[in-house]
Write a protein that holds these residues in place. Structure first.
Motif, PDB file in Angstrom:
ATOM      1  N   GLN A 234       0.818  -1.206   0.000  1.00  0.00           N
ATOM      2  CA  GLN A 234       0.000   0.000   0.000  1.00  0.00           C
ATOM      3  C   GLN A 234       0.857   1.264   0.000  1.00  0.00           C
ATOM      4  O   GLN A 234       0.499   2.263  -0.607  1.00  0.00           O
ATOM      5  N   LEU A 235       1.985   1.219   0.699  1.00  0.00           N
ATOM      6  CA  LEU A 235       2.812   2.405   0.881  1.00  0.00           C
ATOM      7  C   LEU A 235       3.778   2.662  -0.268  1.00  0.00           C
ATOM      8  O   LEU A 235       4.299   3.759  -0.419  1.00  0.00           O
ATOM      9  N   GLY A 236       4.066   1.640  -1.044  1.00  0.00           N
ATOM     10  CA  GLY A 236       5.008   1.789  -2.144  1.00  0.00           C
ATOM     11  C   GLY A 236       6.457   1.801  -1.708  1.00  0.00           C
ATOM     12  O   GLY A 236       7.349   2.108  -2.492  1.00  0.00           O
TER      13      GLY A 236
ATOM     14  N   VAL B  36       4.515   8.501   7.486  1.00  0.00           N
ATOM     15  CA  VAL B  36       3.965   8.478   6.133  1.00  0.00           C
ATOM     16  C   VAL B  36       3.396   9.856   5.826  1.00  0.00           C
ATOM     17  O   VAL B  36       2.517  10.348   6.538  1.00  0.00           O
TER      18      VAL B  36
ATOM     19  N   PHE C  35       1.561  12.318   3.032  1.00  0.00           N
ATOM     20  CA  PHE C  35       0.821  12.476   1.784  1.00  0.00           C
ATOM     21  C   PHE C  35       1.066  13.893   1.292  1.00  0.00           C
ATOM     22  O   PHE C  35       0.839  14.864   2.015  1.00  0.00           O
TER      23      PHE C  35
ATOM     24  N   ILE D  92       8.238   7.828   4.578  1.00  0.00           N
ATOM     25  CA  ILE D  92       7.685   7.411   3.288  1.00  0.00           C
ATOM     26  C   ILE D  92       6.782   8.528   2.780  1.00  0.00           C
ATOM     27  O   ILE D  92       5.837   8.918   3.470  1.00  0.00           O
ATOM     28  N   GLU D  93       7.088   9.037   1.606  1.00  0.00           N
ATOM     29  CA  GLU D  93       6.260  10.098   1.019  1.00  0.00           C
ATOM     30  C   GLU D  93       5.412   9.512  -0.101  1.00  0.00           C
ATOM     31  O   GLU D  93       5.919   8.790  -0.961  1.00  0.00           O
ATOM     32  N   ILE D  94       4.130   9.828  -0.071  1.00  0.00           N
ATOM     33  CA  ILE D  94       3.178   9.310  -1.053  1.00  0.00           C
ATOM     34  C   ILE D  94       2.567  10.487  -1.807  1.00  0.00           C
ATOM     35  O   ILE D  94       2.082  11.446  -1.191  1.00  0.00           O
ATOM     36  N   ASP D  95       2.597  10.419  -3.124  1.00  0.00           N
ATOM     37  CA  ASP D  95       1.972  11.431  -3.972  1.00  0.00           C
ATOM     38  C   ASP D  95       0.462  11.202  -3.930  1.00  0.00           C
ATOM     39  O   ASP D  95      -0.044  10.204  -4.457  1.00  0.00           O
TER      40      ASP D  95
ATOM     41  N   ASN E  28      -2.202   8.401  -6.001  1.00  0.00           N
ATOM     42  CA  ASN E  28      -2.665   7.299  -5.148  1.00  0.00           C
ATOM     43  C   ASN E  28      -4.042   7.610  -4.575  1.00  0.00           C
ATOM     44  O   ASN E  28      -4.274   7.514  -3.370  1.00  0.00           O
TER      45      ASN E  28
ATOM     46  N   LEU F   5      -5.916   5.052  -2.222  1.00  0.00           N
ATOM     47  CA  LEU F   5      -5.414   5.033  -0.850  1.00  0.00           C
ATOM     48  C   LEU F   5      -5.835   6.299  -0.105  1.00  0.00           C
ATOM     49  O   LEU F   5      -6.233   6.241   1.067  1.00  0.00           O
TER      50      LEU F   5
ATOM     51  N   THR G  91      -3.164  18.172   1.902  1.00  0.00           N
ATOM     52  CA  THR G  91      -1.733  17.881   1.996  1.00  0.00           C
ATOM     53  C   THR G  91      -1.039  19.076   2.621  1.00  0.00           C
ATOM     54  O   THR G  91      -1.476  20.213   2.395  1.00  0.00           O
TER      55      THR G  91
END
Length: 126
Positions: free
Chosen positions: A32-34, A44, A46, A74-77, A81, A84, A93
């Motif tokens: 899920q986190l990549g 995490v 976002f 962990i950075e999520i775009d 995503n 998620l 954000t």
């Protein structure tokens, strides 16, 4: 963390909020986190492309992760995503989730955090 903090129910509380991840959600893992979560905890983030506070948040979280053994940043775009983002109820954000070693969300906050608040929030996860 400061900013528009929210608790596990999405209620603003002006700081970092508790989150039991008790909505029947499975813990978050690498799929899920990549990225591979930290051994002890994960920070995490976002983010989105034009989010100015996301840049400062990235720096703060990376510094804290470097300071504490077994903690990953962990950075999520958020834009890439969306499933998620919707599943986790991310509304703006940057939003930061603090995960424990099993991938459960133990804290969450929206807005740019202060470094001291991030360090304090990790205490709930490790």
């Amino acid at each position: 963390m400061t900013g528009d903090g929210v608790d596990g129910n999405g209620n603003g509380n002006g700081g970092i909020g508790n989150s039991s991840n008790g909505n029947g959600r499975a813990p978050l893992g690498a799929a899920q986190l990549g990225a591979e979560p930290g051994e002890r905890a994960s920070l995490v983030q976002f983010s989105s492309a034009f989010c100015q506070p996301c840049r400062a948040t990235r720096r703060i979280l990376a510094e804290v992760a470097d300071m504490v053994d077994g903690v990953a940043h962990i950075e999520i775009d958020a834009e890439r995503n969306l499933d998620l983002v919707r599943t986790l109820g991310i509304e703006k954000t940057p939003t930061v989730l603090v995960l424990d070693s099993s991938g459960r969300i133990v804290r969450r906050a929206a807005g740019m955090p202060r470094k001291a608040d991030v360090i304090a929030a990790l205490g709930a996860a490790v």
